[in-house]
Design a protein around this motif. Structure first.
Motif, PDB file in Angstrom:
ATOM      1  N   ILE A 219      -1.544   7.892  11.321  1.00 45.15           N
ATOM      2  CA  ILE A 219      -1.678   6.490  11.722  1.00 45.15           C
ATOM      3  C   ILE A 219      -0.703   6.125  12.824  1.00 45.15           C
ATOM      4  O   ILE A 219      -1.050   5.431  13.785  1.00 45.15           O
ATOM      5  CB  ILE A 219      -1.470   5.570  10.499  1.00 45.15           C
ATOM      6  N   THR A 220       0.530   6.587  12.711  1.00 44.24           N
ATOM      7  CA  THR A 220       1.572   6.186  13.665  1.00 44.24           C
ATOM      8  C   THR A 220       1.701   7.120  14.863  1.00 44.24           C
ATOM      9  O   THR A 220       2.330   6.754  15.860  1.00 44.24           O
ATOM     10  CB  THR A 220       2.943   6.120  12.968  1.00 44.24           C
ATOM     11  N   GLY A 221       1.115   8.310  14.771  1.00 41.17           N
ATOM     12  CA  GLY A 221       1.331   9.302  15.819  1.00 41.17           C
ATOM     13  C   GLY A 221       2.734   9.864  15.776  1.00 41.17           C
ATOM     14  O   GLY A 221       3.230  10.397  16.786  1.00 41.17           O
ATOM     15  N   GLY A 222       3.387   9.783  14.619  1.00 42.96           N
ATOM     16  CA  GLY A 222       4.760  10.249  14.495  1.00 42.96           C
ATOM     17  C   GLY A 222       4.861  11.747  14.264  1.00 42.96           C
ATOM     18  O   GLY A 222       3.849  12.447  14.116  1.00 42.96           O
ATOM     19  N   GLU A 223       6.080  12.233  14.240  1.00 34.05           N
ATOM     20  CA  GLU A 223       6.340  13.647  13.986  1.00 34.05           C
ATOM     21  C   GLU A 223       7.493  13.785  12.992  1.00 34.05           C
ATOM     22  O   GLU A 223       8.390  12.947  12.941  1.00 34.05           O
ATOM     23  CB  GLU A 223       6.686  14.374  15.293  1.00 34.05           C
ATOM     24  N   LEU A 224       7.428  14.838  12.206  1.00 36.38           N
ATOM     25  CA  LEU A 224       8.512  15.099  11.255  1.00 36.38           C
ATOM     26  C   LEU A 224       9.680  15.763  11.983  1.00 36.38           C
ATOM     27  O   LEU A 224       9.542  16.848  12.539  1.00 36.38           O
ATOM     28  CB  LEU A 224       8.015  15.998  10.122  1.00 36.38           C
ATOM     29  N   LEU A 225      10.809  15.083  11.992  1.00 33.14           N
ATOM     30  CA  LEU A 225      12.004  15.627  12.638  1.00 33.14           C
ATOM     31  C   LEU A 225      12.869  16.382  11.639  1.00 33.14           C
ATOM     32  O   LEU A 225      13.713  17.185  12.028  1.00 33.14           O
ATOM     33  CB  LEU A 225      12.820  14.483  13.263  1.00 33.14           C
ATOM     34  N   LEU A 226      12.654  16.099  10.353  1.00 31.79           N
ATOM     35  CA  LEU A 226      13.377  16.780   9.281  1.00 31.79           C
ATOM     36  C   LEU A 226      12.524  16.710   8.026  1.00 31.79           C
ATOM     37  O   LEU A 226      11.919  15.682   7.740  1.00 31.79           O
ATOM     38  CB  LEU A 226      14.733  16.110   9.052  1.00 31.79           C
ATOM     39  N   GLN A 227      12.424  17.827   7.312  1.00 36.52           N
ATOM     40  CA  GLN A 227      11.643  17.811   6.083  1.00 36.52           C
ATOM     41  C   GLN A 227      12.178  18.855   5.104  1.00 36.52           C
ATOM     42  O   GLN A 227      12.254  20.035   5.419  1.00 36.52           O
ATOM     43  CB  GLN A 227      10.164  18.080   6.374  1.00 36.52           C
ATOM     44  N   THR A 228      12.559  18.403   3.933  1.00 37.65           N
ATOM     45  CA  THR A 228      12.928  19.304   2.846  1.00 37.65           C
ATOM     46  C   THR A 228      12.088  19.037   1.603  1.00 37.65           C
ATOM     47  O   THR A 228      11.839  19.928   0.809  1.00 37.65           O
ATOM     48  CB  THR A 228      14.423  19.156   2.487  1.00 37.65           C
ATOM     49  N   ASN A 229      11.633  17.773   1.476  1.00 36.76           N
ATOM     50  CA  ASN A 229      10.769  17.410   0.349  1.00 36.76           C
ATOM     51  C   ASN A 229       9.927  16.215   0.752  1.00 36.76           C
ATOM     52  O   ASN A 229      10.430  15.099   0.856  1.00 36.76           O
ATOM     53  CB  ASN A 229      11.605  17.063  -0.885  1.00 36.76           C
ATOM     54  N   THR A 230       8.640  16.433   0.996  1.00 30.41           N
ATOM     55  CA  THR A 230       7.753  15.363   1.460  1.00 30.41           C
ATOM     56  C   THR A 230       6.680  15.033   0.436  1.00 30.41           C
ATOM     57  O   THR A 230       5.679  14.392   0.762  1.00 30.41           O
ATOM     58  CB  THR A 230       7.079  15.773   2.788  1.00 30.41           C
ATOM     59  N   SER A 231       6.844  15.444  -0.793  1.00 29.76           N
ATOM     60  CA  SER A 231       5.820  15.202  -1.812  1.00 29.76           C
ATOM     61  C   SER A 231       5.812  13.745  -2.243  1.00 29.76           C
ATOM     62  O   SER A 231       6.800  13.027  -2.091  1.00 29.76           O
ATOM     63  CB  SER A 231       6.096  16.079  -3.036  1.00 29.76           C
ATOM     64  N   GLY A 232       4.682  13.326  -2.788  1.00 27.43           N
ATOM     65  CA  GLY A 232       4.554  11.974  -3.311  1.00 27.43           C
ATOM     66  C   GLY A 232       3.913  11.022  -2.324  1.00 27.43           C
ATOM     67  O   GLY A 232       3.477  11.404  -1.236  1.00 27.43           O
ATOM     68  N   SER A 233       3.832   9.768  -2.727  1.00 28.76           N
ATOM     69  CA  SER A 233       3.293   8.712  -1.869  1.00 28.76           C
ATOM     70  C   SER A 233       4.320   7.587  -1.775  1.00 28.76           C
ATOM     71  O   SER A 233       5.153   7.404  -2.670  1.00 28.76           O
ATOM     72  CB  SER A 233       1.970   8.185  -2.422  1.00 28.76           C
TER      73      SER A 233
ATOM     74  N   MET B 295       0.837  -1.194   0.000  1.00 31.80           N
ATOM     75  CA  MET B 295       0.000   0.000   0.000  1.00 31.80           C
ATOM     76  C   MET B 295       0.872   1.244   0.000  1.00 31.80           C
ATOM     77  O   MET B 295       1.867   1.322   0.724  1.00 31.80           O
ATOM     78  CB  MET B 295      -0.908   0.009   1.225  1.00 31.80           C
ATOM     79  N   LYS B 296       0.465   2.272  -0.765  1.00 36.20           N
ATOM     80  CA  LYS B 296       1.165   3.547  -0.757  1.00 36.20           C
ATOM     81  C   LYS B 296       0.450   4.520   0.170  1.00 36.20           C
ATOM     82  O   LYS B 296      -0.772   4.625   0.168  1.00 36.20           O
ATOM     83  CB  LYS B 296       1.254   4.116  -2.173  1.00 36.20           C
ATOM     84  N   PHE B 297       1.240   5.227   0.961  1.00 36.73           N
ATOM     85  CA  PHE B 297       0.722   6.186   1.932  1.00 36.73           C
ATOM     86  C   PHE B 297       1.187   7.594   1.578  1.00 36.73           C
ATOM     87  O   PHE B 297       2.326   7.787   1.148  1.00 36.73           O
ATOM     88  CB  PHE B 297       1.233   5.870   3.340  1.00 36.73           C
ATOM     89  N   GLN B 298       0.315   8.557   1.796  1.00 33.67           N
ATOM     90  CA  GLN B 298       0.751   9.944   1.837  1.00 33.67           C
ATOM     91  C   GLN B 298       1.424  10.175   3.183  1.00 33.67           C
ATOM     92  O   GLN B 298       1.084   9.544   4.194  1.00 33.67           O
ATOM     93  CB  GLN B 298      -0.446  10.889   1.681  1.00 33.67           C
ATOM     94  N   LEU B 299       2.374  11.084   3.217  1.00 33.96           N
ATOM     95  CA  LEU B 299       3.119  11.310   4.452  1.00 33.96           C
ATOM     96  C   LEU B 299       2.202  11.762   5.579  1.00 33.96           C
ATOM     97  O   LEU B 299       2.360  11.345   6.730  1.00 33.96           O
ATOM     98  CB  LEU B 299       4.221  12.349   4.210  1.00 33.96           C
ATOM     99  N   ARG B 300       1.205  12.574   5.254  1.00 34.47           N
ATOM    100  CA  ARG B 300       0.287  13.034   6.302  1.00 34.47           C
ATOM    101  C   ARG B 300      -0.491  11.860   6.917  1.00 34.47           C
ATOM    102  O   ARG B 300      -0.803  11.857   8.115  1.00 34.47           O
ATOM    103  CB  ARG B 300      -0.681  14.084   5.754  1.00 34.47           C
ATOM    104  N   ASP B 301      -0.820  10.856   6.079  1.00 37.62           N
ATOM    105  CA  ASP B 301      -1.526   9.680   6.590  1.00 37.62           C
ATOM    106  C   ASP B 301      -0.627   8.860   7.506  1.00 37.62           C
ATOM    107  O   ASP B 301      -1.080   8.331   8.534  1.00 37.62           O
ATOM    108  CB  ASP B 301      -2.016   8.816   5.429  1.00 37.62           C
ATOM    109  N   ILE B 302       0.649   8.753   7.137  1.00 33.33           N
ATOM    110  CA  ILE B 302       1.593   8.015   7.976  1.00 33.33           C
ATOM    111  C   ILE B 302       1.698   8.654   9.353  1.00 33.33           C
ATOM    112  O   ILE B 302       1.689   7.971  10.381  1.00 33.33           O
ATOM    113  CB  ILE B 302       2.977   7.950   7.295  1.00 33.33           C
ATOM    114  N   LEU B 303       1.789   9.973   9.377  1.00 39.34           N
ATOM    115  CA  LEU B 303       1.897  10.678  10.658  1.00 39.34           C
ATOM    116  C   LEU B 303       0.647  10.477  11.503  1.00 39.34           C
ATOM    117  O   LEU B 303       0.726  10.281  12.727  1.00 39.34           O
ATOM    118  CB  LEU B 303       2.132  12.172  10.408  1.00 39.34           C
TER     119      LEU B 303
END
Length: 454
Positions: free
Chosen positions: A11-25, A1-9
């Motif tokens: 579902i997992t309750g995670g946080e972005l610790l570094l982001q320069t390019n988060t586009s795509g699935s 399954m492909k996830f969008q990054l926002r969906d991953i965050l």
């Protein structure tokens, strides 16, 4: 399954610790050997490994981002130049399970979970063969029956899956409960309660407790299908529908010899291309699942007839001089070893039975006695020769009192191959049975030097 990054965050309750390019699935991979730019690397942590040590390898192979757990956040800066994003989570395995469960809920197939001390892989394969006659069915590969295997199975499930058959193994208490939590089964199968893993769990009662965890997250309107085992009845905490099966209930065995079985169950006749009463028992679970899910009687029979053993499970090699090698060495415990011996003897009544038996692992403080019990079990069997391989297997020979049984012992597999090539007689059937750690497939391969029957 492909996830969008926002969906991953989410579902997992995670946080972005570094982001320069988060586009795509993205899909998720825990294996640096196959990771690709379209995947996020998820480093798992085990008793003897730490996937965080391989983050650089994943990035070198084109992976754009990775997960990291709370204990490793200090290494984010060291990969800042290569990674486009980093997702911080409390626990990477838990995140993997949450993502897998999200895909399970999205596709929403009917989930059938299978566990037991032995026979669970065979039963899973039989159930799959039956269901796939009528439905789009997905299954656990081989014996991928732990948390990682569950995640891979759920995440690789096709979108049109109608039925999912999952094998659940365990190494201790609480593990099947965890698998059940994220698989959310609609039907659960317990094949038996035996001595496998008694070294880890200490008693048959604890083994039963561990296996019965499968109903912890079973759908309240679901069904338990279980071998009619007294320990299951004593241990189980399940108030829903339950079906119990066994060879003493509505079963008539017509034949079980060579490489085939035929039996009648509840007025329907079925055939298998494997022998052994234990395989007939496994088939009963598949029949019950088929009936519950609306598979026609003809398709249930067709599915069982098409079942084929996999990966060192009752694989028969035909050699010259009417010599047969039965490789049933994928794994072994006292119950499965006895069952294989009985199946071999009953299937080849007119042959010279040679048993090559190796060490059985994970029996703990009980291992010496359980190996000796195999020798006692053999005393009234029609066996030509017993060949023990390994220090513990030698204990089997110590309790064989039947003077008609020849006995040999070896320490290494190549010694067994050399001995059999020089001494095996025509019309012999050689059973190979041991725990996986004994690598008996090497014996099977070596014995082909005798010459294949073409």
């Amino acid at each position: 399954m492909k996830f969008q990054l926002r969906d991953i965050l989410e579902i997992t309750g995670g946080e972005l610790l570094l982001q320069t390019n988060t586009s795509g699935s993205f899909t998720v991979s825990a294996d640096t050997r196959t990771v690709s730019p379209e995947e996020i690397f998820l480093p798992l942590v085990g008793a003897k490994f730490d996937g965080h040590d391989f983050i650089k390898t994943a990035l070198d192979r084109g992976c754009r981002g990775y997960f990291i757990d709370k204990n490793h956040k200090n290494i984010v800066d060291s990969h800042a130049g290569a990674a486009k994003f980093v997702i911080g989570v409390d626990n990477t395995l838990e995140s993997y399970l949450k993502l897998a469960n999200a895909n399970r809920r999205r596709i929403n197939p009917i989930v059938i979970a299978v566990t037991g001390s032995s026979g669970k892989t065979t039963t899973k394969e039989m159930i799959f063969s039956v269901l796939s006659q009528q439905y789009k069915t997905h299954k656990s590969k081989l014996n991928h029956n732990n948390e990682i295997g569950l995640c891979q199975t759920l995440l690789n499930m096709p979108d049109d899956t109608e039925f999912l058959v999952i094998e659940m193994g365990m190494r201790g208490l609480g593990e099947i409960e965890l698998l059940s939590k994220y698989a959310q089964p609609d039907m659960a199968v317990i094949t038996n309660i035996g001595t496998a893993h008694i070294g880890r769990l200490g008693s048959m009662e604890n083994i039963a407790k561990a296996k019965c965890e499968i109903v912890k997250y079973l759908n309240e309107e679901g069904v338990l299908i279980s071998y009619n085992d007294e320990l299951v009845g004593k241990t189980l905490s399940w108030n829903g529908k339950a079906i119990y099966y066994g060879l003493t209930n509505n079963v008539e065995i017509i034949k079980s010899d060579f490489n085939a079985s035929q039996f009648v169950y509840k007025n329907n006749t079925y055939e298998l291309n494997v022998s052994g009463e234990y395989n007939i028992t496994n088939a009963l679970a598949a029949i019950e699942i088929g009936k519950l899910t609306g598979v026609s009687s003809d398709n249930i029979a067709k599915g069982l007839a098409q079942y084929k053993p996999i990966e060192n499970r009752w694989q028969i090699l035909e050699l010259i001089n009417n010599i047969k090698i039965i490789n049933d060495s994928y794994n072994a415990n006292p119950d499965s070893m006895k069952a294989s011996i009985d199946a071999t003897i009953s299937s080849y009544k007119n042959s010279k039975i040679v048993l090559v038996l190796g060490d059985m692992a994970e029996l703990g403080e009980h291992e010496d006695n359980l190996h000796r019990e195999i020798g006692i079990f053999l005393n009234d069997k029609k066996v030509f020769e017993v060949i023990a391989v390994g220090e513990k297997a030698k204990l089997i020979t110590k309790t064989i009192e039947n003077q008609e049984i020849k006995i040999k012992s070896f320490s290494k597999n190549d010694e067994v191959v050399e001995y059999l090539i020089d001494n095996i007689e025509s019309n012999s059937v050689v059973l190979l049975k041991a725990s996986r750690c004994m690598s008996f497939e090497n014996i099977a391969e070596g014995l082909q030097k005798i010459g294949m029957d073409t």
